[in-house]
Design a protein around this motif. Sequence first.
Motif, short mmCIF file in Angstrom:
data_model
loop_
_atom_site.label_atom_id
_atom_site.label_comp_id
_atom_site.label_asym_id
_atom_site.label_seq_id
_atom_site.Cartn_x
_atom_site.Cartn_y
_atom_site.Cartn_z
N GLN A 1 37.00 -24.56 35.78
CA GLN A 1 37.36 -25.23 34.52
C GLN A 1 37.75 -26.69 34.78
O GLN A 1 37.40 -27.57 34.01
N LEU A 2 38.49 -26.93 35.86
CA LEU A 2 38.89 -28.30 36.20
C LEU A 2 37.67 -29.15 36.55
O LEU A 2 37.59 -30.31 36.15
N ARG A 3 36.71 -28.57 37.25
CA ARG A 3 35.49 -29.30 37.60
C ARG A 3 34.73 -29.71 36.34
O ARG A 3 34.27 -30.85 36.22
N ALA A 4 34.60 -28.78 35.39
CA ALA A 4 33.90 -29.11 34.14
C ALA A 4 34.66 -30.19 33.37
O ALA A 4 34.05 -31.13 32.84
N GLY A 5 35.98 -30.09 33.32
CA GLY A 5 36.78 -31.09 32.62
C GLY A 5 36.69 -32.46 33.29
O GLY A 5 36.61 -33.49 32.62
N ALA A 6 36.71 -32.48 34.63
CA ALA A 6 36.63 -33.75 35.35
C ALA A 6 35.26 -34.41 35.14
O ALA A 6 35.18 -35.64 34.97
N LEU A 7 34.20 -33.61 35.12
CA LEU A 7 32.87 -34.17 34.86
C LEU A 7 32.77 -34.74 33.44
O LEU A 7 32.20 -35.81 33.24
N ALA A 8 33.31 -34.02 32.48
CA ALA A 8 33.28 -34.52 31.10
C ALA A 8 34.10 -35.80 30.97
O ALA A 8 33.69 -36.76 30.31
N LEU A 9 35.27 -35.83 31.61
CA LEU A 9 36.12 -37.03 31.56
C LEU A 9 35.44 -38.20 32.24
O LEU A 9 35.49 -39.34 31.74
N ALA A 10 34.79 -37.96 33.38
CA ALA A 10 34.08 -39.04 34.07
C ALA A 10 32.95 -39.60 33.21
O ALA A 10 32.74 -40.82 33.15
N ALA A 11 32.21 -38.72 32.55
CA ALA A 11 31.12 -39.18 31.69
C ALA A 11 31.66 -39.98 30.51
O ALA A 11 31.09 -41.02 30.15
N MET A 12 32.76 -39.52 29.92
CA MET A 12 33.36 -40.26 28.79
C MET A 12 33.89 -41.62 29.26
O MET A 12 33.71 -42.63 28.58
N THR A 13 34.54 -41.64 30.42
CA THR A 13 35.07 -42.90 30.94
C THR A 13 33.95 -43.88 31.23
O THR A 13 34.07 -45.07 30.92
N LEU A 14 32.87 -43.41 31.81
CA LEU A 14 31.74 -44.28 32.09
C LEU A 14 31.13 -44.80 30.80
O LEU A 14 30.83 -46.00 30.68
N LEU A 15 30.98 -43.93 29.82
CA LEU A 15 30.39 -44.33 28.54
C LEU A 15 31.26 -45.38 27.84
O LEU A 15 30.76 -46.42 27.42
N ILE A 16 32.54 -45.10 27.73
CA ILE A 16 33.43 -46.02 27.02
C ILE A 16 33.73 -47.25 27.86
O ILE A 16 33.90 -48.35 27.33
#
Length: 133
Positions: free
Chosen positions: A53-68
Amino acid sequence: MAEEQQAAPRREVVTGVPRGTRRRPPPHTPARSEISEQTTLGATYVRALMRSQLRAGALALAAMTLLIGLLPLVFVVAPRGFSGPLVWVALALAVYPVMWLIARWYVRRAEANEAAFTGLVTDPAESPRPRCR
Protein backbone atom coordinates in the motif's frame (compact mmCIF):
# COMPACT_ATOMS: atom_id res chain seq x y z
CA MET A 1 -28.18 -74.85 6.91
CA ALA A 2 -25.33 -73.71 9.08
CA GLU A 3 -22.94 -74.47 6.24
CA GLU A 4 -24.89 -72.22 3.81
CA GLN A 5 -24.70 -69.24 6.13
CA GLN A 6 -20.96 -69.66 6.60
CA ALA A 7 -20.33 -69.89 2.85
CA ALA A 8 -21.95 -66.51 2.13
CA PRO A 9 -19.42 -63.63 2.11
CA ARG A 10 -19.49 -61.36 5.10
CA ARG A 11 -20.63 -57.76 4.49
CA GLU A 12 -18.40 -55.01 5.79
CA VAL A 13 -19.39 -51.40 6.29
CA VAL A 14 -16.77 -48.78 5.48
CA THR A 15 -17.19 -45.67 7.59
CA GLY A 16 -14.24 -43.65 6.30
CA VAL A 17 -14.21 -40.92 3.68
CA PRO A 18 -14.20 -42.23 0.10
CA ARG A 19 -10.88 -41.78 -1.65
CA GLY A 20 -12.07 -39.49 -4.42
CA THR A 21 -13.80 -36.92 -2.25
CA ARG A 22 -12.32 -33.56 -1.31
CA ARG A 23 -11.21 -32.99 2.20
CA ARG A 24 -12.54 -29.90 3.92
CA PRO A 25 -9.94 -27.23 4.57
CA PRO A 26 -9.28 -26.27 8.17
CA PRO A 27 -11.84 -23.85 9.65
CA HIS A 28 -9.26 -21.05 9.67
CA THR A 29 -6.48 -20.73 7.19
CA PRO A 30 -3.03 -20.63 8.73
CA ALA A 31 -2.54 -17.01 7.67
CA ARG A 32 -5.63 -15.86 9.57
CA SER A 33 -4.56 -17.65 12.72
CA GLU A 34 -1.02 -16.31 12.37
CA ILE A 35 -2.34 -12.77 12.19
CA SER A 36 -4.85 -13.12 15.00
CA GLU A 37 -2.26 -14.74 17.27
CA GLN A 38 0.20 -11.94 16.40
CA THR A 39 3.05 -14.26 15.52
CA THR A 40 6.13 -13.26 13.57
CA LEU A 41 4.69 -14.74 10.39
CA GLY A 42 1.42 -12.86 10.91
CA ALA A 43 3.34 -9.62 11.38
CA THR A 44 5.18 -10.36 8.14
CA TYR A 45 1.87 -10.75 6.28
CA VAL A 46 0.60 -7.43 7.63
CA ARG A 47 3.92 -5.69 6.87
CA ALA A 48 3.77 -6.99 3.29
CA LEU A 49 0.29 -5.49 2.88
CA MET A 50 1.40 -2.20 4.39
CA ARG A 51 4.50 -2.13 2.17
CA SER A 52 2.48 -2.72 -0.99
CA GLN A 53 0.00 0.00 0.00
CA LEU A 54 2.87 2.38 0.80
CA ARG A 55 4.51 1.63 -2.56
CA ALA A 56 1.28 2.43 -4.42
CA GLY A 57 0.82 5.64 -2.42
CA ALA A 58 4.43 6.73 -2.99
CA LEU A 59 4.10 6.14 -6.75
CA ALA A 60 0.87 8.14 -6.89
CA LEU A 61 2.43 10.96 -4.83
CA ALA A 62 5.53 11.02 -7.05
CA ALA A 63 3.39 11.23 -10.19
CA MET A 64 1.29 14.05 -8.70
CA THR A 65 4.40 15.93 -7.56
CA LEU A 66 5.97 15.62 -10.99
CA LEU A 67 2.78 16.73 -12.70
CA ILE A 68 2.19 19.75 -10.46
CA GLY A 69 5.90 20.55 -10.13
CA LEU A 70 6.24 21.01 -13.89
CA LEU A 71 3.43 23.59 -14.07
CA PRO A 72 5.62 26.61 -13.17
CA LEU A 73 8.08 25.56 -15.87
CA VAL A 74 5.27 25.46 -18.44
CA PHE A 75 4.11 28.92 -17.37
CA VAL A 76 7.64 30.39 -17.56
CA VAL A 77 8.28 28.97 -21.03
CA ALA A 78 4.94 30.20 -22.41
CA PRO A 79 4.94 33.39 -24.47
CA ARG A 80 3.69 36.53 -22.72
CA GLY A 81 0.46 36.83 -24.70
CA PHE A 82 -0.66 33.27 -24.02
CA SER A 83 0.09 33.11 -20.31
CA GLY A 84 -3.50 33.89 -19.22
CA PRO A 85 -5.36 31.36 -21.40
CA LEU A 86 -2.49 28.86 -21.09
CA VAL A 87 -2.99 28.63 -17.34
CA TRP A 88 -6.63 27.62 -17.75
CA VAL A 89 -5.93 25.26 -20.64
CA ALA A 90 -3.08 23.58 -18.74
CA LEU A 91 -5.24 23.16 -15.64
CA ALA A 92 -8.42 22.10 -17.42
CA LEU A 93 -6.98 19.79 -20.08
CA ALA A 94 -3.73 18.56 -18.60
CA VAL A 95 -3.59 18.66 -14.84
CA TYR A 96 -7.05 17.75 -13.55
CA PRO A 97 -7.74 14.84 -15.91
CA VAL A 98 -4.28 13.40 -15.23
CA MET A 99 -4.77 13.86 -11.48
CA TRP A 100 -8.08 12.00 -11.77
CA LEU A 101 -6.37 9.15 -13.67
CA ILE A 102 -3.62 8.92 -11.05
CA ALA A 103 -6.20 8.86 -8.25
CA ARG A 104 -8.22 6.20 -10.04
CA TRP A 105 -5.09 4.08 -10.57
CA TYR A 106 -4.22 4.41 -6.88
CA VAL A 107 -7.66 3.33 -5.69
CA ARG A 108 -7.68 0.31 -8.00
CA ARG A 109 -4.15 -0.68 -6.91
CA ALA A 110 -5.10 -0.35 -3.23
CA GLU A 111 -8.22 -2.47 -3.75
CA ALA A 112 -6.19 -5.10 -5.61
CA ASN A 113 -3.66 -5.22 -2.76
CA GLU A 114 -6.44 -5.65 -0.21
CA ALA A 115 -8.15 -8.31 -2.32
CA ALA A 116 -4.92 -10.27 -2.60
CA PHE A 117 -4.41 -10.03 1.17
CA THR A 118 -8.03 -11.02 1.85
CA GLY A 119 -7.65 -13.99 -0.50
CA LEU A 120 -4.63 -15.07 1.51
CA VAL A 121 -6.40 -14.74 4.85
CA THR A 122 -9.93 -15.99 4.13
CA ASP A 123 -11.02 -19.59 4.25
CA PRO A 124 -11.34 -21.10 0.75
CA ALA A 125 -14.60 -22.79 1.77
CA GLU A 126 -16.24 -19.43 2.50
CA SER A 127 -18.04 -17.81 -0.37
CA PRO A 128 -16.42 -14.56 -1.48
CA ARG A 129 -18.24 -11.36 -0.68
CA PRO A 130 -19.70 -9.50 -3.64
CA ARG A 131 -17.74 -6.42 -4.63
CA CYS A 132 -19.48 -3.11 -4.11
CA ARG A 133 -18.95 -0.58 -6.87
